[in-house]
Design an enzyme around this catalytic site. Structure first.
Site, PDB file in Angstrom:
ATOM      1  N   HIS A  35      72.431  -3.632  78.769  1.00 15.32           N
ATOM      2  CA  HIS A  35      72.689  -3.235  77.377  1.00 15.32           C
ATOM      3  C   HIS A  35      72.088  -1.866  77.088  1.00 15.32           C
ATOM      4  O   HIS A  35      71.191  -1.387  77.804  1.00 15.32           O
ATOM      5  CB  HIS A  35      72.102  -4.257  76.399  1.00 15.32           C
ATOM      6  CG  HIS A  35      70.606  -4.351  76.451  1.00 15.32           C
ATOM      7  ND1 HIS A  35      69.936  -4.923  77.499  1.00 15.32           N
ATOM      8  CD2 HIS A  35      69.652  -3.912  75.588  1.00 15.32           C
ATOM      9  CE1 HIS A  35      68.638  -4.854  77.286  1.00 15.32           C
ATOM     10  NE2 HIS A  35      68.432  -4.227  76.136  1.00 15.32           N
TER      11      HIS A  35
ATOM     12  N   ASP B  96      70.095  -0.579  73.738  1.00 16.07           N
ATOM     13  CA  ASP B  96      69.461  -1.352  72.667  1.00 16.07           C
ATOM     14  C   ASP B  96      70.285  -1.350  71.377  1.00 16.07           C
ATOM     15  O   ASP B  96      70.665  -0.290  70.868  1.00 16.07           O
ATOM     16  CB  ASP B  96      68.053  -0.817  72.374  1.00 16.07           C
ATOM     17  CG  ASP B  96      67.080  -1.215  73.475  1.00 16.07           C
ATOM     18  OD1 ASP B  96      67.245  -2.293  74.065  1.00 16.07           O
ATOM     19  OD2 ASP B  96      66.155  -0.425  73.742  1.00 16.07           O
TER      20      ASP B  96
ATOM     21  N   HIS C 243      70.053  -0.488  80.273  1.00  9.83           N
ATOM     22  CA  HIS C 243      68.999  -1.122  81.072  1.00  9.83           C
ATOM     23  C   HIS C 243      69.161  -2.629  81.089  1.00  9.83           C
ATOM     24  O   HIS C 243      69.896  -3.220  80.287  1.00  9.83           O
ATOM     25  CB  HIS C 243      67.624  -0.707  80.547  1.00  9.83           C
ATOM     26  CG  HIS C 243      67.368  -1.078  79.124  1.00  9.83           C
ATOM     27  ND1 HIS C 243      67.898  -0.383  78.072  1.00  9.83           N
ATOM     28  CD2 HIS C 243      66.661  -2.077  78.582  1.00  9.83           C
ATOM     29  CE1 HIS C 243      67.514  -0.921  76.936  1.00  9.83           C
ATOM     30  NE2 HIS C 243      66.760  -1.969  77.209  1.00  9.83           N
TER      31      HIS C 243
ATOM     32  N   ARG D  11      56.974  -2.869  71.783  1.00 11.02           N
ATOM     33  CA  ARG D  11      58.036  -1.867  71.821  1.00 11.02           C
ATOM     34  C   ARG D  11      58.224  -1.288  70.418  1.00 11.02           C
ATOM     35  O   ARG D  11      58.211  -2.045  69.443  1.00 11.02           O
ATOM     36  CB  ARG D  11      59.279  -2.597  72.340  1.00 11.02           C
ATOM     37  CG  ARG D  11      60.597  -2.051  71.951  1.00 11.02           C
ATOM     38  CD  ARG D  11      61.731  -2.883  72.541  1.00 11.02           C
ATOM     39  NE  ARG D  11      62.849  -2.707  71.628  1.00 11.02           N
ATOM     40  CZ  ARG D  11      64.067  -3.138  71.822  1.00 11.02           C
ATOM     41  NH1 ARG D  11      64.358  -3.828  72.903  1.00 11.02           N
ATOM     42  NH2 ARG D  11      65.013  -2.899  70.944  1.00 11.02           N
TER      43      ARG D  11
END
Ligand code: SIN
Length: 284
Positions: free
Chosen positions: A110, A112, A260, A275
């Site tokens: 994907h 993000d 990623h 994150r």
């Protein structure tokens, strides 16, 4: 104008070493737990545009507020539509996978939150707890996936848009971490299949197996066949690196030109980190 967090003299020039032929670089010579001064911020920004994903080595745990301030130097922060927030720090998304987890974050390829109308520019992730082995993250160069296509295929894709949806991804996804999403609406958006990076001007494919569900201009069977081809193409190993984390490493990736996948191969061990995600532009 980004503001400096750190009032001390500039940190020395970064030592940047390419990580793999496809993309990525390791960064030495900055201690992110102390924040970023403006000269170092400028170097990081340039390096991100050049390498698409940066791995900051020899780090200590970054205080949550410092991680937020570093993220804000690159732009307004993005709030995740589904994930649980860190207590006291709503801008931070805690990555946590343990024996009882139903899912591991980012297990499929994907970019993000590509389901947002204005999807993220980039993501800064630090991992504090790692399994003894495993838990690597794959990254793919989406400029290269575009460049590798034939000219007739590029011409066909130039006129196409794709639907990115998230209901099937997020509904009840974080229920084991206390999220009740009853009544919540999850985003969906239409984006060009090929986007032009707003800073480098380079073209990149912008479809991924997690969120992209349909090519709008095609019949259903045509859309399914073309998306299947594009997903397989983009996931080809020639376009990838596989990053093996060390404790407290920080990865900063550009969602506009890289996708990623986090590999969940370490059950029943734990993997944990924090994150922050930076808002981007509407893909064009
Ligand atoms: C993600 O944010 O998509 C997960 C990346 C990772 O955990 O390696």
């Amino acid at each position: 104008m980004p503001r400096s967090l750190q009032q001390e003299p500039a940190q020395s020039a970064l030592n940047i070493r390419r990580y793999g032929p496809a993309l990525g670089a390791e960064v030495f010579g900055v201690d992110l737990a102390r924040g970023l001064d403006l000269p170092t911020y400028e170097q990081v920004r340039r390096a991100l545009l050049e390498h698409q994903v940066l791995f900051f080595k020899n780090q200590t745990e970054i205080p949550p507020q410092t991680q937020i301030e570093i993220g804000r130097m690159f732009g307004e922060l993005h709030m995740h539509p589904a994930a649980p927030q860190m207590a006291g720090y709503p801008e931070i998304f805690e990555i946590y996978v343990a024996r009882d987890s139903k899912i591991a974050n980012g297990e499929f390829w994907h970019s993000d939150v590509s389901c947002d109308e204005v999807p993220p520019l980039g993501t800064i992730l630090q991992l504090h707890i790692l399994p003894a082995v495993g838990g690597d993250t794959l990254f793919a160069n989406m400029y290269a996936t575009y460049q590798a296509l034939s000219e007739p295929m590029k011409r066909m894709l130039a006129g196409l848009t794709a639907l990115h949806e998230s209901e099937h991804v997020y509904r009840e996804r974080y229920s084991d971490r206390g999220v009740d999403d009853t009544g919540r609406q999850y985003p969906s958006a239409t984006h060009p299949v090929v986007r032009t990076h707003p800073e480098t001007g380079r073209k990149a494919l912008y479809v991924n197996r997690t969120f992209t569900t349909r090519i709008n201009e095609l019949e259903a069977a045509e859309s399914e066949a073309l998306l299947g081809f594009l997903f397989d193409h983009c996931e080809g190993i020639d376009f990838q690196i596989r990053y093996r984390w060390e404790r407290n490493d920080v990865a900063f990736w550009d969602n506009r030109c890289a996708m990623h996948r986090a590999i969940w191969d370490y059950w029943p061990e734990r993997r944990k980190g924090r994150r922050v995600t930076i808002k981007g532009d509407r893909p064009a």
